[in-house]
Every structure is written in structure tokens, then in C-alpha cells.
Design a protein around this motif. Structure first.
Motif, short mmCIF file in Angstrom:
data_model
loop_
_atom_site.label_atom_id
_atom_site.label_comp_id
_atom_site.label_asym_id
_atom_site.label_seq_id
_atom_site.Cartn_x
_atom_site.Cartn_y
_atom_site.Cartn_z
N GLY A 41 1.06 -1.24 -0.30
CA GLY A 41 0.16 -0.22 0.09
C GLY A 41 1.04 1.17 0.06
O GLY A 41 0.01 2.37 0.28
N HIS A 44 -0.30 2.78 -3.56
CA HIS A 44 -1.78 3.21 -3.29
C HIS A 44 -2.00 4.46 -3.59
O HIS A 44 -1.91 5.50 -3.25
N ASP A 416 -0.62 -2.29 -5.91
CA ASP A 416 -1.26 -0.67 -4.77
C ASP A 416 -2.14 -0.57 -5.32
O ASP A 416 -2.99 0.02 -4.62
N GLU B 123 -8.46 -5.92 2.11
CA GLU B 123 -8.94 -4.98 1.40
C GLU B 123 -10.31 -3.98 1.41
O GLU B 123 -10.99 -3.29 2.02
N LEU B 142 -4.02 -1.63 2.20
CA LEU B 142 -3.70 -0.25 1.30
C LEU B 142 -3.87 1.01 2.12
O LEU B 142 -2.61 1.68 1.16
#
Lengths: 417, 201
Positions: A41, A44, A416, B123, B142
């Protein structure tokens, strides 16, 4: 007596072998990995949320930036999903161009993969060799789209324009004298297809060089054989696709099983591994490059013989030709509405998947009839593969973790998102 | 309708009967909807029955339906949509399950059925706040460490709530309210069905 606890090691996010920004918390007993917990992440960008605020045309270039090593394949999945919802058919020539560029992309991706994988494991030379070949293919990208990486060449309905008749030339400059420029232009005299054909003729020789460097190399084998073994059952359970699944001996390739573009019209073989270790996956991907080379050759032959449109003539989806736009009011309006308001996609949902170089890359769209997707979900193969890291790395040494990252072909742009 | 999907939909009806809230075939894809209470049992059967044979879970994602079609949505707000693949039978299936409670969406976890679902559920939890019961490691995945809110919900602005910068006075990175406003360059439009139809004028 004091408690003996496992040692926790922080791997990355700035480790050169972490292929981008992977932070991994490794729990070690001595040098043996007991548990691997990847923290992702860090890259991201909320591509999926951004797509909800952009029109169907505007989101396409985000696809290049997902897996930035196989740009056009990402676009392909996006276009297929959008075309499915719109119910439009791509012209035959557009399909062949897409097939050809998917395979160019596959070679590009695998070249980067083998270069970096070998570099991580300790073989410096490979990266130098593979980047030499990547340069030619990058030039093909550039000739067709104007960009070396982020091409935005595939569009819903086909590809943006036909292949150029002339390969761009190197020019004389303060850094390049006339002799050097002429040498670099030696195979650029003809069309893009001529240049690409020349590449496909040279590529098997290069490929043999990689085999000489690696395949029987003692160090390479010591680092790869029996590292990260995955049985076919576990591979399915963990959701592996692509070369990760084929390396474990499952003959599954979307190009064969659920063909899209022109894959049902070209001839190629699907290599599979036997043991499911990193070395088998290496061999599978190496063979895939040769098969891609074969497909490119067939596409070149077909494209030479069959001129025609490359994008749909439905001007609600694809822009009209520029010449018509300048003489025809209706076409002008089409162009204006297409680039200001975008495509209107009928309500519904669609999932389209392609055999991306890394595995199954899918795009899931929910549309409510607007000029923007209601929801876009990107199914990234690397996301699932990295999830298997814990199971693959358990019981191996720290150094093997690097091999496993390499064999998974990790790129953070897609993981990500 | 292709023969394969016909077979699959018959197999589904035989196995699940009225557990299927809906079974829809559109654009060459089969979608079923199940109630949250039946979800885990249906999914386990989808994997284990040889005439269904979904050995792989390809994808699972959260969806927030609250603004669907500009407010015409009447149903429940959050759904988890999964895509299954059978390698043995070469077919795909989409399964949608709506969470009962819009305020605190809860769905059973599939981690015991497919291992690959682990991160997909994390997620969906991270981005939509859907809690998966039975998931043993439901952490954010994330977003940043210490992130507040569920960014993919439709009521979460695209520019977010906080921004981060280095503060030279305090000598550290600080969070502060965002200084930018969301900007919409192209408005979202839903046109009537006959839009662009030459016969309609």
C-alpha cells in the motif's frame, strides 16, 4: 533463563531487491524464515476511486501506470471490459494489432523480469543483456504511440491508429556522429513491421545467450532449484494464475482456454513446469518468450496482407477520422462530445480478464449508465501472488526470500493500485 | 446462451434451489445473489461439488451502491462481489452478497474456503468497512498506518480529509485538514435511453 524469541527483521521498503516499495516483516529463527508479513500500500493511488470520477475515455491512461512493465496488456483488459458492456466489436485488424502488441509486451515484461531476477540473485550481466533487447521493443512502442512506456494506444473499440509506414530514424547530433546514427538506423529503413520482423529473427539468438548464461549455471541452480515449491493444489487454493500456476504443472492459459483478440487464430504452445519450484517457473517464462516471438511473426504476416480499419466506426465510442471532422458537422459534434462528455455505457456489469504476462489481469466494471464507471475493480495478479509469499517463504533462508520475490514477478504499480 | 453456461446454471439451480435470490445471465456472464446467511454454505459447496468445481477464487471486492443511478437505489448499501473460476470445467461465476446492516456491514469470511480471499477481504474491509466474520487477521492493507475512515465509500471525498506535510518547526511530519477542494472537470451525466438515437430527433 531468558525467553528465546524469534528475531523480527524489517525488509524494505527501500531494499533494492524489494522491487519497488515492499515492506516485509520477517520473523526469523536464526536465518530461517518462520513467517513473512508483507505490508503493501505504500504506492496506493486509489486508481479505482479515481476512475469513478473520470470518464471512460479519461481513465484509460491510468491503466499504463498499474503494471508499468506491461503497459498495453493492462489497457487491453480495460478495453475488453468496456467493449463487453458497450457491445461493440473490434475490427479484425485491430484484434491482430492487439495480439501482436500483447506479445511484444509479454517479451518486454519477461525481459525485465529475468534481468532483475538474475540481478537479485547475483548475476549482474543478465540485466545488461535484456535491456539491450528491451530498447528495440521500446522503440516499437514509441513508433506506434509516441510514448516509450505509457502508451495509451488501445482504446475501447480498437487501437488508436494504424501502424506507421516508417520507423523513426536516429539523427545526427552533437552526441551521435553520422556513422553512429547510420549504424543505429541500419534496420530502420522499412516499416514498423519490417523492424519488428528483424527483431523476431534476431531474438532467438539473444534468447540462446540467456540460456547459456543461466540455465546450467551452477550458482543460478543452487539459488533456484527447490526454492518456493508450490504444489498444483496449493497454487489453486492460493489463487495463482499465469506462469505461477503453469510452473506448478497446471496447463491453464486464458489465451487458449478463453481466447480473446486473435489468439484463437494463431499457433502457439503453452509450456508448463513439473516441480513447481522457482527454477521451473524460470524455464516456463523463458519458453513463453519464444512462443511470444512465434505469435508476433504470425501477426506480422497477417497484418502485411490485410489492410483495413483498426478501430470501430461507431463514433459514439471512438473518435471519427480527423479529415472527416474538418468537413462534416456531425463528426465534429461527435468528436466534441466524445472528449468532453465521454462514452455512455449501458447499465450492467462485466468482468474481462486477459492472460497478462504476470497472470490473470481482470477488470470488473459496474456501470449505471453514466459517462463514468460506477465501480471499477482491478484484479491484479501480483496482489494474489504476493499474498502467497508467507506460505512460499516459510522454512527458507533470508536469501531465498529475494529469490521468491523475483520468481513472483512483483511490480508494485499493480499491487498497490 | 452458450451450452456451458446453460449447464452451469442448471447445476446451480439443482444444488441451491431457492437459496439463490437471483440468477442472471448477461453479457455471457453468470451472476448469482445469495443471502448473507447462506453465503458461507453456498461458497463451500461451489468449491466442493465436482459439477461446479470452483477451485479458484479470482477476485473479491466491496461495492457501495448508495449513489447508484443517482439515488434510485432502494436495496441494501454494501455488497461483496466475488469472481470464481473453475479450471477443471473452464467456467466462471460471479457471486454477490449484500450485507444486512448498512450501518455496520458484516459478511462471513471465506478464508476457510479459499486462502486467496484473505487479502481481498482485508482490502474490502479497508476501503469499504465491510467486516468479515471469521477472518483472523482483518487489518487495513492499502491505506496508511493509522488511517481513519473507509476511502472508497461514496460519501468519502476524492481529496480525502487530511493531508500530510513536513513541519520544520516541530521537526516532524504532521497531518492537517486538506487545503484543496474536490474539483469536477467533467460532470457525471446519465442520459435517457434514446440519447443519440437518430430516429428520435
Amino acid at each position: 533463563m531468558a525467553d528465546i524469541r524469534n528475531f523480527t527483521l524489517n525488509f524494505g521498503p527501500q531494499h533494492p531487491a524489494a522491487h519497488g516499495v515492499l515492506r516485509m516483516v520477517l520473523e526469523l529463527d536464526g536465518e530461517v524464515v518462520q513467517r513473512a508479513d508483507p505490508h503493501i500500500g505504500l504506492l496506493h493511488r486509489a486508481t479505482e476511486k479515481l476512475a469513478e470520477t473520470r470518464t471512460w475515455v479519461q481513465s484509460l491512461p491510468y491503466m499504463d501506470r498499474l503494471d508499468y512493465v506491461s503497459m498495453m496488456c493492462n489497457e487491453h483488459a480495460y478495453c475488453l471490459a468496456a467493449e463487453k458492456l458497450l457491445g461493440i466489436e473490434v475490427p479484425e485488424r485491430g484484434k491482430y494489432i492487439r495480439t501482436m502488441f500483447d506479445e511484444v509486451t509479454r517479451i518486454l515484461n519477461h525481459l525485465l523480469w529475468i534481468g532483475c531476477h538474475a540481478l537479485d540473485v547475483g548475476a549482474m550481466t543478465m540485466a545488461l543483456y535484456t535491456f539491450r533487447e528491451r530498447e528495440d521493443l521500446m522503440d516499437v512502442y514509441e513508433a506506434v504511440s509516441g510514448a516509450r512506456m505509457h502508451a495509451a494506444y488501445y482504446r475501447p473499440g480498437g487501437v488508436y491508429r494504424d501502424l506507421p509506414d516508417r520507423m523513426p530514424q536516429n539523427r545526427e547530433s552533437p552526441w551521435t556522429d553520422a556513422k553512429k546514427a547510420a549504424y543505429r538506423n541500419r534496420n530502420r529503413g522499412g516499416t514498423l513491421l519490417d523492424f519488428l520482423e528483424d527483431f523476431t529473427n534476431r531474438f532467438p539468438t539473444y534468447h540462446a545467450e540467456y540460456h547459456t548464461l543461466l540455465t546450467d549455471n551452477r550458482i543460478w541452480k543452487q539459488r533456484l532449484v527447490n526454492v518456493g515449491v508450490v504444489s498444483p493444489e496449493r497454487a489453486k487454493q492460493m489463487g495463482f494464475t499465469g506462469a505461477m500456476l503453469r510452473g506448478s504443472g497446471v496447463a491453464w492459459d486464458l489465451r487458449k482456454k478463453q481466447p480473446y483478440a486473435a489468439y484463437d487464430k494463431v499457433d502457439f504452445d503453452v509450456p508448463i513446469g513439473l516441480n513447481g519450484d522457482s527454477y521451473d517457473r524460470y524455464l516456463v517464462r523463458m519458453e513463453e518468450m519464444l512462443q511470444s516471438n512465434r505469435i508476433i511473426k504470425q501477426c506480422i504476416d497477417w497484418l502485411r496482407k490485410n489492410p483495413g480499419p483498426v478501430i470501430t466506426d461507431n463514433h459514439k465510442v471512438a473518435p471519427p477520422p480527423r479529415a472527416n471532422m474538418k468537413s462534416n458537422m456531425e463528426e465534429l459534434i461527435h468528436h466534441f462530445k466524445l472528449f468532453s462528455e465521454g462514452i455512455h455505457v449501458p447499465p450492467g456489469e462485466a468482468y474481462a480478464a486477459i492472460e497478462h504476462p504476470k497472470g490473470e489481469f481482470g477488470i470488473y466494471f459496474i456501470s449505471d449508465g453514466a459517462n463514468k464507471p460506477y465501480r471499477m475493480k482491478i484484479r491484479a495478479p501480483g496482489y494474489v501472488h504476493l499474498q502467497g509469499m508467507d506460505e512460499m517463504a516459510r522454512g527458507h533462508m533470508i536469501a531465498d526470500v529475494v529469490t521468491i520475490i523475483g520468481t513472483q514477478d512483483i511490480v508494485f504499480g499493480e499491487i498497490d493500485r | 446462451m452458450s451450452v456451458k453456461l446453460e449447464t452451469l446454471s442448471q447445476n446451480l439451480q439443482r444444488h441451491f434451489g431457492d437459496k439463490l435470490q437471483s440468477l442472471k445471465l448477461a453479457l455471457g456472464e453468470l451472476t448469482i445473489e445469495v443471502a448473507a446467511a447462506d453465503y458461507l454454505a453456498v461458497m463451500t459447496a461451489l468449491r466442493d461439488a465436482p459439477d461446479l468445481g470452483f477451485e479458484e477464487l479470482i477476485d473479491l471486492c466491496g461495492v457501495d451502491y448508495s449513489t447508484y443511478g443517482d439515488g434510485v437505489w432502494q436495496g441494501k448499501r454494501f455488497a461483496a462481489v466475488s469472481h470464481l473460476l473453475s479450471i477443471a470445467n473452464n467456467w466462471r461465476l460471479r457471486v454477490r452478497v449484500f450485507a444486512e446492516d448498512d450501518e455496520f456491514p458484516v459478511v462471513d469470511s471465506l478464508t476457510g474456503v479459499w486462502k486467496s480471499v484473505n487479502w481481498f477481504e482485508r482490502e474490502a474491509f479497508d476501503l469499504y468497512g465491510i467486516a468479515f466474520v471469521g477472518h483472523d487477521d482483518l487489518r487495513r492493507i492499502l491505506t496508511d498506518y493509522g488511517f481513519i475512515g473507509h476511502p472508497f465509500r461514496k460519501d468519502f471525498p476524492i481529496s480525502g480529509h487530511v493531508e500530510m506535510r513536513y513541519d520544520p518547526d516541530q521537526g516532524r511530519v504532521i497531518y492537517q485538514p486538506v487545503t484543496i477542494a474536490p474539483r469536477e472537470n467533467t460532470p457525471r451525466v446519465v442520459r435517457e435511453d434514446t440519447y443519440g438515437d437518430p430516429a428520435h430527433g
